[in-house]
Design a protein around this motif. Structure first.
Motif, mmCIF file in Angstrom:
data_model
loop_
_atom_site.group_PDB
_atom_site.id
_atom_site.type_symbol
_atom_site.label_atom_id
_atom_site.label_comp_id
_atom_site.label_asym_id
_atom_site.label_seq_id
_atom_site.Cartn_x
_atom_site.Cartn_y
_atom_site.Cartn_z
ATOM 1 N N MET A 38 10.368 -33.672 7.191
ATOM 2 C CA MET A 38 11.362 -34.716 7.408
ATOM 3 C C MET A 38 11.310 -35.788 6.333
ATOM 4 O O MET A 38 12.245 -36.567 6.187
ATOM 5 C CB MET A 38 11.147 -35.369 8.776
ATOM 6 N N SER A 39 10.238 -35.850 5.542
ATOM 7 C CA SER A 39 10.037 -36.963 4.619
ATOM 8 C C SER A 39 10.442 -36.610 3.198
ATOM 9 O O SER A 39 10.354 -35.463 2.762
ATOM 10 C CB SER A 39 8.572 -37.392 4.627
ATOM 11 N N ILE A 40 10.848 -37.629 2.433
ATOM 12 C CA ILE A 40 11.175 -37.438 1.034
ATOM 13 C C ILE A 40 9.918 -37.099 0.236
ATOM 14 O O ILE A 40 9.999 -36.412 -0.795
ATOM 15 C CB ILE A 40 11.885 -38.669 0.455
ATOM 16 N N ALA A 41 8.740 -37.530 0.712
ATOM 17 C CA ALA A 41 7.489 -37.151 0.060
ATOM 18 C C ALA A 41 7.345 -35.638 0.035
ATOM 19 O O ALA A 41 6.988 -35.049 -0.997
ATOM 20 C CB ALA A 41 6.304 -37.789 0.784
ATOM 21 N N ARG A 42 7.641 -35.004 1.154
ATOM 22 C CA ARG A 42 7.535 -33.545 1.217
ATOM 23 C C ARG A 42 8.570 -32.880 0.318
ATOM 24 O O ARG A 42 8.287 -31.867 -0.348
ATOM 25 C CB ARG A 42 7.699 -33.073 2.662
ATOM 26 N N ARG A 43 9.782 -33.433 0.253
ATOM 27 C CA ARG A 43 10.800 -32.850 -0.619
ATOM 28 C C ARG A 43 10.403 -32.959 -2.089
ATOM 29 O O ARG A 43 10.652 -32.049 -2.878
ATOM 30 C CB ARG A 43 12.150 -33.507 -0.361
ATOM 31 N N LEU A 44 9.799 -34.071 -2.466
ATOM 32 C CA LEU A 44 9.311 -34.222 -3.830
ATOM 33 C C LEU A 44 8.226 -33.197 -4.137
ATOM 34 O O LEU A 44 8.224 -32.555 -5.202
ATOM 35 C CB LEU A 44 8.766 -35.636 -4.037
ATOM 36 N N ILE A 45 7.303 -33.030 -3.198
ATOM 37 C CA ILE A 45 6.209 -32.073 -3.395
ATOM 38 C C ILE A 45 6.742 -30.646 -3.451
ATOM 39 O O ILE A 45 6.364 -29.853 -4.332
ATOM 40 C CB ILE A 45 5.160 -32.236 -2.283
ATOM 41 N N ASP A 46 7.636 -30.294 -2.539
ATOM 42 C CA ASP A 46 8.204 -28.943 -2.522
ATOM 43 C C ASP A 46 8.989 -28.667 -3.805
ATOM 44 O O ASP A 46 8.956 -27.543 -4.335
ATOM 45 C CB ASP A 46 9.115 -28.753 -1.301
ATOM 46 N N HIS A 47 9.706 -29.670 -4.296
ATOM 47 C CA HIS A 47 10.450 -29.505 -5.554
ATOM 48 C C HIS A 47 9.502 -29.176 -6.692
ATOM 49 O O HIS A 47 9.793 -28.306 -7.523
ATOM 50 C CB HIS A 47 11.238 -30.786 -5.850
ATOM 51 N N TRP A 48 8.366 -29.858 -6.740
ATOM 52 C CA TRP A 48 7.384 -29.577 -7.791
ATOM 53 C C TRP A 48 6.770 -28.186 -7.603
ATOM 54 O O TRP A 48 6.610 -27.427 -8.564
ATOM 55 C CB TRP A 48 6.286 -30.644 -7.763
ATOM 56 N N LEU A 49 6.441 -27.819 -6.368
ATOM 57 C CA LEU A 49 5.864 -26.505 -6.111
ATOM 58 C C LEU A 49 6.819 -25.387 -6.502
ATOM 59 O O LEU A 49 6.394 -24.345 -7.014
ATOM 60 C CB LEU A 49 5.487 -26.380 -4.632
ATOM 61 N N ASP A 50 8.098 -25.583 -6.277
ATOM 62 C CA ASP A 50 9.093 -24.533 -6.544
ATOM 63 C C ASP A 50 9.418 -24.388 -8.032
ATOM 64 O O ASP A 50 10.066 -23.417 -8.422
ATOM 65 C CB ASP A 50 10.384 -24.839 -5.783
ATOM 66 N N LYS A 51 8.999 -25.340 -8.854
ATOM 67 C CA LYS A 51 9.309 -25.291 -10.288
ATOM 68 C C LYS A 51 8.473 -24.250 -11.029
ATOM 69 O O LYS A 51 8.783 -23.893 -12.161
ATOM 70 C CB LYS A 51 9.091 -26.659 -10.926
ATOM 71 N N GLU A 52 7.401 -23.761 -10.413
ATOM 72 C CA GLU A 52 6.545 -22.792 -11.111
ATOM 73 C C GLU A 52 7.287 -21.477 -11.362
ATOM 74 O O GLU A 52 7.991 -20.981 -10.510
ATOM 75 C CB GLU A 52 5.277 -22.535 -10.282
#
Length: 255
Positions: free
Chosen positions: A241-255
């Protein structure tokens, strides 16, 4: 013929949900689902729907198809659009309950529009106040900086964040928070996204940045843990639900 509305009813930080066909919904109908202890607010949402919202003092429910749910937890039960509307309703009710009297003359404040009040005595007008906060995902080569705030209730790590102070831009507030909480300098500060955060009346503004210089020195008045993590060595992180998680997921998906 009476109109029907979605009724966003709150009690002690909880929103009233109605179970129908094994799914949870915001109550809908011509009449409110519970007696009103105070006034009702009519709000026009961004999709032009008019909803009704009010708060009650007691949690008693006579119908077992209804259930109280903490606003945070309703994110997992409601469609995202309904959760966002519940957040706005919650903020309006909080604002209404904390602005009963004029800060200038002490007179009674009355609703003037859907989202404004006017003093009965001096005519001062006020609107809901939003508290902006900034949050940043900082990367260093193939690592991300994750920290654990002393205010976190769970055993998870998040991102450097803090409130914007008077006279600051979003960017200068973000750089200040990073320096204060970690001792680091960053570069390539970039806007990512924003998110209403109705706990009770925030707006989270997300950024990404690259490490530039400095050694990690945590501000222990604010943080109790922190470090650099790789994608294959991640700790527990905030829920979706948090923007913190969206930021983290965005970084994880960039690999």
């Amino acid at each position: 013929m009476s109109d029907s509305y979605h009724w966003y009813v709150f009690c002690k930080g909880q929103v009233l949900l109605h179970k129908e066909a094994e799914e949870w919904h915001i109550p809908y109908g011509e009449e409110p689902p519970l007696p009103m202890a105070d006034g009702v607010h009519g709000l026009t949402m961004s999709d032009h729907e008019t909803v009704k919202t009010y708060s009650v003092d007691r949690e008693d429910l006579q119908d077992n198809s209804y259930e109280w749910c903490m606003l945070r937890e309703s994110f997992h039960r409601l469609p995202r659009a309904d959760y966002d509307k519940a957040g706005k309703c919650s903020e309006i009710l909080y604002w209404d309950s904390t602005t009963r009297y004029c800060g200038r003359c002490g007179g009674r404040m009355r609703m003037h529009t859907e989202i404004s009040k006017r003093c009965e005595q001096c005519g001062t007008e006020i609107w809901p106040q939003v508290s902006p906060a900034v949050i940043c995902l900082i990367t260093r080569d193939d690592k991300v900086l994750l920290v654990r705030s002393r205010t976190f209730r769970g055993n998870y790590y998040g991102l450097v964040a803090g409130f914007v102070e008077t006279g600051e831009s979003l960017e200068s507030a973000m750089l200040r928070e990073i320096r204060e909480e970690t001792g680091l300098e960053v570069c390539n500060l970039r806007y990512f996204d924003s998110q209403p955060w109705p706990y009770p009346c925030g707006l989270m503004v997300g950024f990404t940045a690259d490490y530039a210089s400095g050694e990690l020195h945590l501000q222990y008045e604010e943080l109790d843990r922190g470090g650099w993590f790789t994608r294959d060595n991640m700790p527990a992180v905030p829920e979706r639900m948090s923007i913190a998680r969206r930021l983290i997921d965005h970084w994880l998906d960039k690999e």
